[in-house]
Scaffold this active site. Structure first.
Site, PDB file in Angstrom:
ATOM      1  N   HIS A   1      -3.604  66.108  19.651  1.00  0.00           N
ATOM      2  CA  HIS A   1      -3.487  64.732  19.163  1.00  0.00           C
ATOM      3  C   HIS A   1      -4.108  64.544  17.782  1.00  0.00           C
ATOM      4  O   HIS A   1      -4.387  63.433  17.353  1.00  0.00           O
ATOM      5  CB  HIS A   1      -4.040  63.747  20.178  1.00  0.00           C
ATOM      6  CG  HIS A   1      -3.011  63.346  21.188  1.00  0.00           C
ATOM      7  ND1 HIS A   1      -1.707  63.087  20.831  1.00  0.00           N
ATOM      8  CD2 HIS A   1      -3.069  63.177  22.521  1.00  0.00           C
ATOM      9  CE1 HIS A   1      -1.015  62.764  21.912  1.00  0.00           C
ATOM     10  NE2 HIS A   1      -1.808  62.815  22.951  1.00  0.00           N
TER      11      HIS A   1
ATOM     12  N   ASP B   1     -10.012  54.704  23.449  1.00  0.00           N
ATOM     13  CA  ASP B   1      -9.034  53.695  23.892  1.00  0.00           C
ATOM     14  C   ASP B   1      -7.913  54.313  24.709  1.00  0.00           C
ATOM     15  O   ASP B   1      -7.229  53.625  25.462  1.00  0.00           O
ATOM     16  CB  ASP B   1      -8.383  53.007  22.681  1.00  0.00           C
ATOM     17  CG  ASP B   1      -9.388  52.213  21.882  1.00  0.00           C
ATOM     18  OD1 ASP B   1     -10.450  51.885  22.436  1.00  0.00           O
ATOM     19  OD2 ASP B   1      -9.102  51.925  20.706  1.00  0.00           O
TER      20      ASP B   1
ATOM     21  N   GLU C   1     -14.171  44.931  21.251  1.00  0.00           N
ATOM     22  CA  GLU C   1     -13.392  45.454  20.130  1.00  0.00           C
ATOM     23  C   GLU C   1     -12.813  44.265  19.368  1.00  0.00           C
ATOM     24  O   GLU C   1     -13.201  43.118  19.587  1.00  0.00           O
ATOM     25  CB  GLU C   1     -12.279  46.408  20.600  1.00  0.00           C
ATOM     26  CG  GLU C   1     -12.808  47.755  21.072  1.00  0.00           C
ATOM     27  CD  GLU C   1     -11.745  48.852  21.098  1.00  0.00           C
ATOM     28  OE1 GLU C   1     -10.607  48.618  20.639  1.00  0.00           O
ATOM     29  OE2 GLU C   1     -12.063  49.954  21.595  1.00  0.00           O
TER      30      GLU C   1
HETATM   31  C1  LIG Z   1      -2.982  57.494  20.791  1.00  0.00           C
HETATM   32  C2  LIG Z   1      -4.336  57.961  20.347  1.00  0.00           C
HETATM   33  C3  LIG Z   1      -5.437  57.139  20.525  1.00  0.00           C
HETATM   34  C4  LIG Z   1      -6.698  57.550  20.131  1.00  0.00           C
HETATM   35  N1  LIG Z   1      -7.758  56.729  20.342  1.00  0.00           N
HETATM   36  C5  LIG Z   1      -8.997  57.132  20.004  1.00  0.00           C
HETATM   37  C6  LIG Z   1     -10.117  56.315  20.256  1.00  0.00           C
HETATM   38  O1  LIG Z   1      -9.991  55.219  20.770  1.00  0.00           O
HETATM   39  N2  LIG Z   1     -11.330  56.764  19.886  1.00  0.00           N
HETATM   40  C7  LIG Z   1     -11.524  57.992  19.331  1.00  0.00           C
HETATM   41  O2  LIG Z   1     -12.654  58.365  19.074  1.00  0.00           O
HETATM   42  N3  LIG Z   1     -10.473  58.786  19.069  1.00  0.00           N
HETATM   43  C8  LIG Z   1      -9.221  58.382  19.381  1.00  0.00           C
HETATM   44  N4  LIG Z   1      -8.155  59.198  19.116  1.00  0.00           N
HETATM   45  C9  LIG Z   1      -8.377  60.411  18.337  1.00  0.00           C
HETATM   46  C10 LIG Z   1      -8.778  61.607  19.166  1.00  0.00           C
HETATM   47  O3  LIG Z   1     -10.160  61.573  19.392  1.00  0.00           O
HETATM   48  C11 LIG Z   1      -8.401  62.856  18.386  1.00  0.00           C
HETATM   49  O4  LIG Z   1      -6.998  62.956  18.366  1.00  0.00           O
HETATM   50  C12 LIG Z   1      -9.011  64.112  18.911  1.00  0.00           C
HETATM   51  O5  LIG Z   1      -8.574  65.143  18.065  1.00  0.00           O
HETATM   52  C13 LIG Z   1      -8.700  64.443  20.367  1.00  0.00           C
HETATM   53  O6  LIG Z   1      -7.415  64.922  20.569  1.00  0.00           O
HETATM   54  P1  LIG Z   1      -7.132  66.277  21.378  1.00  0.00           P
HETATM   55  O7  LIG Z   1      -7.964  66.327  22.602  1.00  0.00           O
HETATM   56  O8  LIG Z   1      -5.675  66.384  21.527  1.00  0.00           O
HETATM   57  O9  LIG Z   1      -7.701  67.383  20.384  1.00  0.00           O
HETATM   58  P2  LIG Z   1      -6.908  68.305  19.353  1.00  0.00           P
HETATM   59  O10 LIG Z   1      -6.174  67.449  18.419  1.00  0.00           O
HETATM   60  O11 LIG Z   1      -6.124  69.329  20.076  1.00  0.00           O
HETATM   61  O12 LIG Z   1      -8.144  68.984  18.597  1.00  0.00           O
HETATM   62  C14 LIG Z   1      -8.963  68.260  17.713  1.00  0.00           C
HETATM   63  C15 LIG Z   1      -9.918  69.208  16.965  1.00  0.00           C
HETATM   64  O13 LIG Z   1     -10.889  69.697  17.869  1.00  0.00           O
HETATM   65  C16 LIG Z   1     -10.750  71.085  18.045  1.00  0.00           C
HETATM   66  N5  LIG Z   1     -10.844  71.336  19.479  1.00  0.00           N
HETATM   67  C17 LIG Z   1      -9.976  70.996  20.453  1.00  0.00           C
HETATM   68  N6  LIG Z   1     -10.459  71.354  21.646  1.00  0.00           N
HETATM   69  C18 LIG Z   1     -11.652  71.920  21.409  1.00  0.00           C
HETATM   70  C19 LIG Z   1     -12.643  72.507  22.235  1.00  0.00           C
HETATM   71  N7  LIG Z   1     -12.509  72.572  23.561  1.00  0.00           N
HETATM   72  N8  LIG Z   1     -13.750  73.006  21.652  1.00  0.00           N
HETATM   73  C20 LIG Z   1     -13.922  72.941  20.308  1.00  0.00           C
HETATM   74  N9  LIG Z   1     -13.023  72.421  19.490  1.00  0.00           N
HETATM   75  C21 LIG Z   1     -11.900  71.906  20.034  1.00  0.00           C
HETATM   76  C22 LIG Z   1      -9.400  71.464  17.469  1.00  0.00           C
HETATM   77  O14 LIG Z   1      -9.384  72.771  16.967  1.00  0.00           O
HETATM   78  C23 LIG Z   1      -9.245  70.438  16.384  1.00  0.00           C
HETATM   79  O15 LIG Z   1      -9.941  70.826  15.243  1.00  0.00           O
HETATM   80  C24 LIG Z   1      -6.878  58.808  19.505  1.00  0.00           C
HETATM   81  C25 LIG Z   1      -5.771  59.626  19.305  1.00  0.00           C
HETATM   82  C26 LIG Z   1      -4.521  59.216  19.719  1.00  0.00           C
HETATM   83  C27 LIG Z   1      -3.377  60.110  19.489  1.00  0.00           C
END
Ligand SMILES: Cc1cc2nc3c(=O)[nH]c(=O)nc-3n(C[C@H](O)[C@H](O)[C@H](O)COP(=O)(O)OP(=O)(O)OC[C@H]3O[C@@H](n4cnc5c(N)ncnc54)[C@H](O)[C@@H]3O)c2cc1C
Ligand SMILES: *[C@@H]1O[C@H](CO)[C@@H](O)[C@H](O)[C@H]1NC(C)=O
Ligand SMILES: *[C@@H]1O[C@H](CO)[C@@H](O)[C@H](O)[C@H]1NC(C)=O
Ligand SMILES: *[C@@H]1O[C@H](CO)[C@@H](O)[C@H](O)[C@H]1NC(C)=O
Ligand SMILES: CC(=O)N[C@H]1CO[C@H](CO)[C@@H](O)[C@@H]1O
Length: 518
Positions: free
Chosen positions: A99, A161, A272
């Protein structure tokens, strides 16, 4: 007339080449990586999937995807890449749900570790008792973690969220939502982590043991280790939630009320807010669960093109004693200065409340509007500048919020731990201002570029007025920009990289450090 068949063929071939660019298993074989005994496996047919993310803008194809069957798989792979030294250009990116917005979970020509595969190998363990917690795999989705802890009547305290994000992914950033004013971000609610460092070592860390690694990894953008397990604090889960929204036309009253609420002793459990500019049906656009409960006056509210501010709050309650909640609510609402008759409210279960965005996701998906470009911009704005910021952005740079919501709400720095890697403004109270635009094809050819221009203008404004904003979910392309971002903490960030990932193997997609080549 029409495109020449030859040109068409060329385009198709090129596109096919990009989509399914055959990765080269031989390239990995020559590194002896494929001879590591694994519980899981490497795959090559899903590399193009690993080259996409939520932002839909950056597409770097890896050489292979690792589906780890155990933490040992992650460690063995990382260790082998580490041992290959600077002669190999291989890097490793953990991918949660993908994401990210700018390829942060991608590894150009490297290895993407699909963390969701570990969910099956590792179980979640809910520890009840005096200070309850859950031990969860790093690739676990928050929604599944919640479902598991609810079975014991427990739940984490601090949220995002949207819950279809992974534990490791949000802990690598911060994890912010309407509970952060009280509990701090998600990274303030973690007791222990199990991490695979850039040298391939599996290490447990906490504020007591390996504290530097623990703090480094929290908010560490994946730079210091891969989170394979996290121990997350729990509390007794609320049963029901009273969920409310009110409108303001005056930014000052809106933010003063928000600040009063986040600093009050007795207050809401979630606070919020968002900015609405010139939309018809404004009250219906977000959180469909509300649509049936509008008071007549509120649904007929006309904005007349003015900028409006919506305060959103929630109060948890026990359905066996609703009177207590009602009294508290009446008292709290009486202290607010919203536009009369714009209060609307509903009651939902705690799970429904926390997972409130999922129904919107389903709707967007069904219309093909989920996988679209997302030129998001998330800023943390110090309180002292938030009025200047609002005056110059809302109605000026941004004249319409039909591309997506703008969130705006305050937090208190005292709930953040300055030993972690997370970067926040240097002021007691600061605001999250999140511009969450999406630009589907239907929004017009130029809307994507237009939003990018707006984002740039906003950043320029902050720079020229010397407002000390910080990007949340930061994205930069130049080293100087990263240095500015970290400010006085850059030295520590660099030193930690040297200690835990000296070859700069991990999370190359942020482009902070680059793997040294011999
Ligand atoms: C619809 C939507 C709503 C959101 N709402 C919020 C919100 O309300 N508040 C908020 O804080 N954020 C929010 N986000 C952002 C979210 O925190 C980030 O997208 C975050 O990157 C988490 O997504 P992911 O788990 O898919 O991680 P990825 O996008 O897959 O990874 C994010 C980063 O972390 C690294 N990573 C992933 N997993 C690990 C692991 N296990 N160990 C170490 N590094 C790792 C990856 O290499 C990359 O650099 C939102 C995102 C979306 C799409
Ligand atoms: C880390 O802690 C977990 C849970 O307490 C334990 O199961 C695991 O063996 C520990 N790992 C290491 C490397 O010490
Ligand atoms: C922030 O939190 C600290 C510590 O709890 C408190 O002293 C301070 O008053 C808070 N500031 C605001 C503006 O709420
Ligand atoms: C964190 O804050 C404390 C107390 O305000 C201060 O003494 C310390 O120097 C800060 N540490 C860092 C790394 O900024
Ligand atoms: C895009 C949009 O909603 N524009 C509206 C802004 O407000 C004026 C005045 O109410 C309307 O006429 C526009 O249609």
């Amino acid at each position: 007339m029409g495109t020449s068949p030859l040109l068409k063929l060329l385009v198709i071939t090129l596109l096919a080449g990009i989509k399914t660019r055959s990765s080269d298993p031989a390239a990995l074989r020559s590194t002896s990586l494929l001879s590591i005994p694994l519980h899981g496996q490497f795959t090559f047919d899903d590399i193009s999937k690993a080259a996409t993310d939520f932002g839909n803008r950056v597409h770097h194809v890896p050489s292979a995807v690792l589906h780890p069957g155990s933490v040992a798989d992650v460690a063995a792979t990382t260790r082998r890449v580490f041992q290959l030294g600077p002669n190999s250009k291989l890097t490793i990116a953990a991918r949660g749900r993908g994401h990210s917005l700018h390829g942060q979970a991608q590894a150009p020509d490297g290895i993407v570790v699909r963390m969701e595969s570990l969910r099956r190998a590792q179980t979640m363990w809910v520890h009840t008792g005096q200070e309850p917690y859950v031990d969860a795999p790093g690739g676990e989705l928050w929604i599944d973690l919640l479902r598991e802890t609810l079975k014991q009547g427990l739940a984490p305290k601090s949220w995002t969220d949207y819950l279809h994000l992974t534990v490791g992914g949000t802990l690598s950033n911060a994890g912010i939502s309407g509970q952060a004013f009280r509990h701090g971000p998600q990274i303030s609610n973690v007791r222990q982590l199990e991490v695979v460092t850039g040298k391939g070592d599996i290490m447990n860390c906490s504020a007591e043991a390996n504290a530097d690694l623990y703090h480094a990894v929290l908010g560490g953008l994946g730079q210091f280790g891969i989170i394979t397990r996290a121990r997350i604090e729990l509390e007794p889960a609320p049963k029901m939630v009273k969920w409310m929204r009110v409108l303001y036309s005056d930014f000052r009253s809106f933010t003063e009320d928000q600040e009063m609420l986040v600093s009050a002793e007795n207050t809401f459990d979630y606070i919020e807010g968002f900015v609405i500019i010139n939309r018809s049906g404004i009250l219906r656009n977000w959180g469909s669960s509300f649509s049936t409960q509008f008071p007549a006056q509120a649904s007929q509210f006309v904005s007349e093109g003015k900028t409006l501010f919506c305060l959103e709050m929630a109060k948890n309650f026990d359905p066996t004693n609703p009177e207590k909640m009602k009294q508290e609510m009446v008292e709290l609402l009486s202290r607010l200065r919203y536009i009369p008759y714009t209060l609307f409210k509903t009651e939902v279960s705690y799970l429904e409340f926390l997972d409130r965005l999922h129904s919107s996701e389903r709707k967007l998906r069904s219309k093909g509007l989920w996988e679209v470009p997302r030129p998001w911009l998330n800023l943390l704005v110090p309180r002292s500048s938030v009025h200047f910021f609002a005056d110059n952005v809302f109605g000026k740079i941004i004249t319409d919020t039909s591309n997506g919501p703008i969130l705006l709400y305050p937090m208190n720095r005292s709930n953040w731990d300055n030993r972690t890697s997370a970067v926040i403004p240097n002021e007691d109270v600061f605001y999250l201002v999140a511009f969450l635009s999406s630009t589907p094809a239907s929004s017009g050819q130029n809307s994507f570029e237009a939003v990018l221009k707006q984002n740039e203008k906003i950043l320029k404004l902050c720079e020229s007025a010397n407002i000390q904003t910080k990007q949340y979910l930061p994205h930069y392309t130049k080293l100087e920009e990263w240095r500015d971002h970290f400010g006085s903490r850059w030295e520590a960030f660099q030193r930690r990289k040297q200690d835990y990932d000296p070859l700069a193997i991990l999370a190359p997609g942020h482009r902070i450090f680059h793997k040294a080549m011999a």
